[in-house]
Scaffold this motif. Structure first.
Motif, PDB file in Angstrom:
ATOM      1  N   TRP A   1       0.844  -1.193   0.000  1.00 54.82           N
ATOM      2  CA  TRP A   1       0.000   0.000   0.000  1.00 54.82           C
ATOM      3  C   TRP A   1       0.881   1.246   0.000  1.00 54.82           C
ATOM      4  O   TRP A   1       1.902   1.297   0.676  1.00 54.82           O
ATOM      5  CB  TRP A   1      -0.878  -0.021   1.251  1.00 54.82           C
ATOM      6  CG  TRP A   1      -1.815   1.118   1.357  1.00 54.82           C
ATOM      7  CD1 TRP A   1      -3.104   1.152   0.904  1.00 54.82           C
ATOM      8  CD2 TRP A   1      -1.575   2.401   1.962  1.00 54.82           C
ATOM      9  NE1 TRP A   1      -3.676   2.366   1.192  1.00 54.82           N
ATOM     10  CE2 TRP A   1      -2.751   3.157   1.832  1.00 54.82           C
ATOM     11  CE3 TRP A   1      -0.486   2.982   2.586  1.00 54.82           C
ATOM     12  CZ2 TRP A   1      -2.867   4.444   2.315  1.00 54.82           C
ATOM     13  CZ3 TRP A   1      -0.595   4.269   3.057  1.00 54.82           C
ATOM     14  CH2 TRP A   1      -1.782   4.987   2.918  1.00 54.82           C
TER      15      TRP A   1
ATOM     16  N   PHE B   1      -9.000   7.347  -1.110  1.00 52.95           N
ATOM     17  CA  PHE B   1      -8.843   6.911   0.279  1.00 52.95           C
ATOM     18  C   PHE B   1     -10.127   7.042   1.099  1.00 52.95           C
ATOM     19  O   PHE B   1     -10.539   6.112   1.792  1.00 52.95           O
ATOM     20  CB  PHE B   1      -7.710   7.697   0.945  1.00 52.95           C
ATOM     21  CG  PHE B   1      -7.460   7.301   2.365  1.00 52.95           C
ATOM     22  CD1 PHE B   1      -6.798   6.121   2.655  1.00 52.95           C
ATOM     23  CD2 PHE B   1      -7.895   8.097   3.412  1.00 52.95           C
ATOM     24  CE1 PHE B   1      -6.567   5.738   3.967  1.00 52.95           C
ATOM     25  CE2 PHE B   1      -7.663   7.724   4.725  1.00 52.95           C
ATOM     26  CZ  PHE B   1      -6.996   6.542   5.004  1.00 52.95           C
TER      27      PHE B   1
ATOM     28  N   THR C   1      -2.258   0.505  -4.538  1.00 52.93           N
ATOM     29  CA  THR C   1      -1.749  -0.804  -4.152  1.00 52.93           C
ATOM     30  C   THR C   1      -1.062  -1.407  -5.362  1.00 52.93           C
ATOM     31  O   THR C   1      -1.475  -1.186  -6.506  1.00 52.93           O
ATOM     32  CB  THR C   1      -2.865  -1.744  -3.653  1.00 52.93           C
ATOM     33  OG1 THR C   1      -3.897  -1.815  -4.636  1.00 52.93           O
ATOM     34  CG2 THR C   1      -3.450  -1.260  -2.355  1.00 52.93           C
TER      35      THR C   1
ATOM     36  N   GLN D   1      -4.890   6.617  -2.794  1.00 57.45           N
ATOM     37  CA  GLN D   1      -4.040   5.524  -2.338  1.00 57.45           C
ATOM     38  C   GLN D   1      -3.784   4.584  -3.507  1.00 57.45           C
ATOM     39  O   GLN D   1      -4.525   4.581  -4.487  1.00 57.45           O
ATOM     40  CB  GLN D   1      -4.678   4.781  -1.172  1.00 57.45           C
ATOM     41  CG  GLN D   1      -6.015   4.164  -1.487  1.00 57.45           C
ATOM     42  CD  GLN D   1      -6.672   3.579  -0.256  1.00 57.45           C
ATOM     43  OE1 GLN D   1      -6.134   3.603   0.846  1.00 57.45           O
ATOM     44  NE2 GLN D   1      -7.856   3.026  -0.425  1.00 57.45           N
TER      45      GLN D   1
ATOM     46  N   TRP E   1       0.659   5.852  -0.449  1.00 61.08           N
ATOM     47  CA  TRP E   1      -0.047   7.082  -0.785  1.00 61.08           C
ATOM     48  C   TRP E   1       0.333   7.375  -2.228  1.00 61.08           C
ATOM     49  O   TRP E   1       1.516   7.442  -2.557  1.00 61.08           O
ATOM     50  CB  TRP E   1       0.408   8.254   0.080  1.00 61.08           C
ATOM     51  CG  TRP E   1      -0.197   8.327   1.433  1.00 61.08           C
ATOM     52  CD1 TRP E   1       0.475   8.299   2.621  1.00 61.08           C
ATOM     53  CD2 TRP E   1      -1.577   8.468   1.759  1.00 61.08           C
ATOM     54  NE1 TRP E   1      -0.410   8.402   3.661  1.00 61.08           N
ATOM     55  CE2 TRP E   1      -1.686   8.506   3.151  1.00 61.08           C
ATOM     56  CE3 TRP E   1      -2.744   8.544   0.996  1.00 61.08           C
ATOM     57  CZ2 TRP E   1      -2.896   8.622   3.811  1.00 61.08           C
ATOM     58  CZ3 TRP E   1      -3.955   8.663   1.648  1.00 61.08           C
ATOM     59  CH2 TRP E   1      -4.025   8.698   3.036  1.00 61.08           C
TER      60      TRP E   1
ATOM     61  N   THR F   1      -1.173  12.802  -1.586  1.00 61.25           N
ATOM     62  CA  THR F   1      -1.626  13.253  -0.278  1.00 61.25           C
ATOM     63  C   THR F   1      -1.009  14.619  -0.010  1.00 61.25           C
ATOM     64  O   THR F   1      -0.207  15.093  -0.804  1.00 61.25           O
ATOM     65  CB  THR F   1      -1.258  12.236   0.833  1.00 61.25           C
ATOM     66  OG1 THR F   1      -1.906  12.591   2.043  1.00 61.25           O
ATOM     67  CG2 THR F   1       0.237  12.146   1.056  1.00 61.25           C
TER      68      THR F   1
ATOM     69  N   HIS G   1      -6.990  12.681  -1.152  1.00 59.00           N
ATOM     70  CA  HIS G   1      -5.997  11.670  -0.809  1.00 59.00           C
ATOM     71  C   HIS G   1      -6.246  10.437  -1.673  1.00 59.00           C
ATOM     72  O   HIS G   1      -7.312   9.833  -1.596  1.00 59.00           O
ATOM     73  CB  HIS G   1      -6.090  11.303   0.673  1.00 59.00           C
ATOM     74  CG  HIS G   1      -5.885  12.471   1.576  1.00 59.00           C
ATOM     75  ND1 HIS G   1      -4.686  13.120   1.696  1.00 59.00           N
ATOM     76  CD2 HIS G   1      -6.735  13.128   2.383  1.00 59.00           C
ATOM     77  CE1 HIS G   1      -4.796  14.112   2.549  1.00 59.00           C
ATOM     78  NE2 HIS G   1      -6.034  14.145   2.980  1.00 59.00           N
TER      79      HIS G   1
END
Length: 146
Positions: free
Chosen positions: A2, A43, A114, A112, A4, A7, A110
């Motif tokens: 994971w 997020f 993966t 995210q 960011w 952000t 934000h």
């Protein structure tokens, strides 16, 4: 793994400080990874999904949001720890694709990411998060201690 993807500096520093305090030796990794190898998600809306709350677009009207929650309220016998009735599950899951629709997100939100793996060649920088050192108050020579 994971990451960011986007952000704010303030949020990133808060996360690093928390990691340094709670999990000493944590490492902040900066990596450049090709977009096709990344699953991006929003997020905040991802956390709605984790809590079984439907996701709405920024253009969704208050009336539409109210209608969704009115439909959910019809399932008064359902408890959060129980499996969802199929109709309720459909109401909530039908909104999940919005979590992955990057066209709906603000650049200041934000994001995210993966990835299934990070190669050493992807890593640009790595920093060990260390707790802040306490500052020592300095007094001028001859100053009185109270």
């Amino acid at each position: 793994m994971w990451f960011w993807a986007r952000t704010t500096r303030r949020n990133l520093l808060a996360d690093v400080r928390c990691a340094a305090r709670e999990k000493p030796g944590s490492v902040l990794v900066t990596a450049l990874i090709r977009r096709h190898g990344v699953l991006l998600s929003h997020f905040d809306t991802w956390n709605l999904v984790l809590n079984d709350i439907p996701v709405h677009t920024p253009s969704t009207t208050d009336t539409e949001v109210d209608q969704t929650f009115e439909a959910i309220r019809k399932f008064t016998d359902w408890k959060w720890h129980e499996p969802k009735p199929p109709q309720l599950k459909r109401i909530i899951e039908d909104t999940w694709e919005l979590v992955l629709d990057t066209t709906l997100w603000s650049p200041t939100d934000h994001w995210q990411a993966t990835v299934p793996e990070v190669r050493l060649t992807d890593v640009v920088d790595a920093v060990v998060a260390e707790p802040r050192r306490r500052s020592v108050a300095r007094r001028r020579p001859g100053a009185e201690v109270k």
